[in-house]
Design a protein around this motif. Structure first.
Motif, PDB file in Angstrom:
ATOM      1  N   GLY A   1      21.146  28.258 -19.456  1.00 26.96           N
ATOM      2  CA  GLY A   1      19.787  28.649 -18.976  1.00 26.96           C
ATOM      3  C   GLY A   1      19.722  30.224 -19.325  1.00 26.96           C
ATOM      4  O   GLY A   1      20.823  30.851 -19.094  1.00 26.96           O
TER       5      GLY A   1
ATOM      6  N   GLN B   1      16.493  22.350 -19.609  1.00 22.57           N
ATOM      7  CA  GLN B   1      15.052  22.785 -19.655  1.00 22.57           C
ATOM      8  C   GLN B   1      14.602  24.141 -20.512  1.00 22.57           C
ATOM      9  O   GLN B   1      13.721  24.427 -20.521  1.00 22.57           O
ATOM     10  N   THR B   2      15.910  24.457 -21.276  1.00 18.64           N
ATOM     11  CA  THR B   2      15.749  25.623 -21.974  1.00 18.64           C
ATOM     12  C   THR B   2      14.989  25.437 -23.083  1.00 18.64           C
ATOM     13  O   THR B   2      14.644  24.222 -23.608  1.00 18.64           O
TER      14      THR B   2
END
Ligand code: SF4
Length: 367
Positions: free
Chosen positions: A294, A325-326
Motif C-alpha cells: 500500500g 486495494q492499491t
C-alpha cells in the motif's frame, strides 16, 4: 532487550559489523519498532545516503493458467476457469508497441501454463526486444525458469543462454516464498523447491544476470523460517554478489485457499523492512513494493530502511487478484512527490540502478 544489549547492537550495526542469527532473532522480538527503524535507516543512509530509487516500468502477465495452483495464490487458475486468459504473441507485441513515455523496463512474470512451449516465451522476449531495443526486459521468476527447463528438456544454462540471446536483461525475485521445505510442502508443493530457487539464482548470477530476491511472509511460516530464508539469501549473495534488491512481500489472503488467515499488520510490515535491511548487509537495496504494502506504508518504510519504491507498474494482476486495494499503477510525478514528502531525494533509475535523473525540490511535484 535490555538497554545494554540495545546499545551493543547499535554499536555493532553502526560499525558495519554483520549481525548473527541469534542477534537477528533478538531484534525480531524487540518491541521498540522505532529503535529498529532508526537502526535500519542508519544502514540505509550509509549505503545510499538520502537517495530513494524508482523506475518507470510496465508489468506484463502473459497468462494466469497455472498447473501449480499454490494455496497462497489468487492469480493462477485452471484453463477452463471463467477468468482464465493467455495473451497471444500478437497481443503481447501490441502491448510492447504502446508503451508509456519514459519507460525503461518491461517486467514480465506469469503462471506455469500446461501447454505453451518454451518457444512462446523466447518469441515474446525476442519480439519485445525488436520493438523496443532500449527497454530492459526483466522477466521470469526462478520458478518459471525451472519450468522452462522441464518443458524444453534444456539445462538451466541452456535456458538462460537462449533467453539472453533473445534479449532477456535480468530476473525478478519472485517464486522464493519461504524456502522452508515444510512450508513449501504445505502451500506450493508442485513448484520448484527453495533449494532449486537458490540454485537457479546462482546459475543466473554466474552467467552475469542480475536478479532480485523476495520473501512472501505472513501465512503459515514461523519466525525461524523467515530468518532462515534471509540468512540463506545472505550466504548466496556472499558467494555471487548478483542480487540487486530484496523485496519483502506481505501475504494477501483474499481469494486464496488461505483466506482464513489475516493480512499482516502495518507494525509487522515495517518490522520486516527494517529487519531485512539489518540482516541483508550485503544487499545494495531494500525495496518497498507499494503494490503489496500500500502506498502509505511504502512511503513510511523509507524511514525503516527501504531505499526503493519499485516502479510505475501501469497494470498489475497478481496481487490485485488477491484483493490488493492499491491502484494498478502510479505516475512518475506521484512517486517523486511521495519520496520528497518523506524527506528523501528521488532518483529515477533503470533496472540495473544506472541513474537516469536526480530530482530536486523544484521538480516533479504534482499539483
Ligand atoms: S504463485 Fe505462481 S506458480 Fe503458484 S499458482 Fe500462482 S502463478 Fe502459479
Amino acid at each position: 532487550m535490555d538497554a545494554t544489549t540495545l546499545n551493543n547492537l547499535r554499536d555493532k550495526v553502526n560499525s558495519g559489523t554483520r549481525i548473527s542469527l541469534d542477534e537477528a532473532r533478538e531484534l525480531y522480538y524487540e518491541k521498540d519498532l522505532l529503535f529498529l527503524g532508526e537502526l535500519a535507516r542508519s544502514v540505509k543512509v550509509r549505503k545510499t545516503n538520502l537517495q530513494v530509487f524508482f523506475n518507470v516500468n510496465r508489468h506484463i502477465n502473459l497468462t494466469n493458467v497455472c498447473l501449480s495452483r499454490c494455496k497462497f495464490c489468487a492469480f493462477g487458475c485452471d484453463e477452463n476457469d471463467p477468468g482464465a486468459y493467455t495473451m497471444t504473441l500478437e497481443e503481447v507485441l501490441n502491448t510492447g508497441r504502446d508503451l508509456p513515455p519514459h519507460i525503461t523496463e518491461l517486467h514480465i512474470v506469469s503462471a506455469l501454463h500446461p501447454h505453451l512451449p518454451f518457444d512462446y516465451y523466447l518469441e515474446v522476449i525476442r519480439g519485445l526486444k525488436e520493438i523496443n531495443p532500449e527497454v530492459h526486459l526483466q522477466a521470469f521468476t526462478a520458478v518459471e525458469i525451472d519450468y522452462f527447463s522441464q518443458i524444453s528438456g534444456l539445462s538451466l544454462e541452456e535456458v538462460f543462454k537462449s533467453l539472453m540471446e533473445a534479449g532477456l536483461g535480468s530476473l525478478p525475485g519472485g517464486g522464493a516464498e519461504v524456502f522452508s521445505p515444510r512450508v513449501r510442502e504445505a502451500i506450493c508443493s508442485r513448484k520448484a523447491s527453495g533449494e532449486r530457487w537458490l540454485e537457479i539464482m546462482e546459475t543466473a548470477h554466474s552467467l552475469g544476470l542480475k536478479t532480485n530476491a523476495t520473501m512472501l511472509y505472513g501465512h503459515i511460516e514461523t519466525m525461524e523460517e523467515r530468518l532462515d530464508h534471509l540468512i540463506k539469501l545472505r550466504s548466496l549473495q556472499d558467494r555471487t554478489g548478483g542480487f540487486q534488491s530484496f523485496i519483502p512481500l506481505p501475504f494477501h489472503p483474499h481469494n486464496t485457499e488461505l483466506s482464513h488467515l489475516k493480512r499482516t499488520t502495518g507494525y509487522e510490515d515495517l518490522k520486516m523492512i527494517a529487519l531485512s535491511r539489518l540482516i541483508l548487509d550485503n544487499f545494495p537495496h531494500i525495496k518497498a513494493f507499494w503494490i503489496m504494502l500500500g502506498i502509505p506504508l511504502a512511503q513510511l518504510s523509507l524511514h525503516f530502511g527501504a531505499d526503493d519504491l519499485d516502479g510505475t507498474v501501469v497494470e498489475e494482476r497478481i496481487t490485485h487478484a488477491a484483493g490488493a486495494q492499491t491502484e494498478q499503477g502510479i505516475s512518475r510525478e506521484n512517486l517523486i512527490k511521495l519520496i520528497q514528502e518523506a524527506g528523501y531525494v528521488p532518483v529515477e533509475r533503470d533496472t540495473l540502478y544506472n541513474i537516469i535523473e536526480v530530482y530536486g525540490e523544484e521538480d516533479g511535484l504534482a499539483p
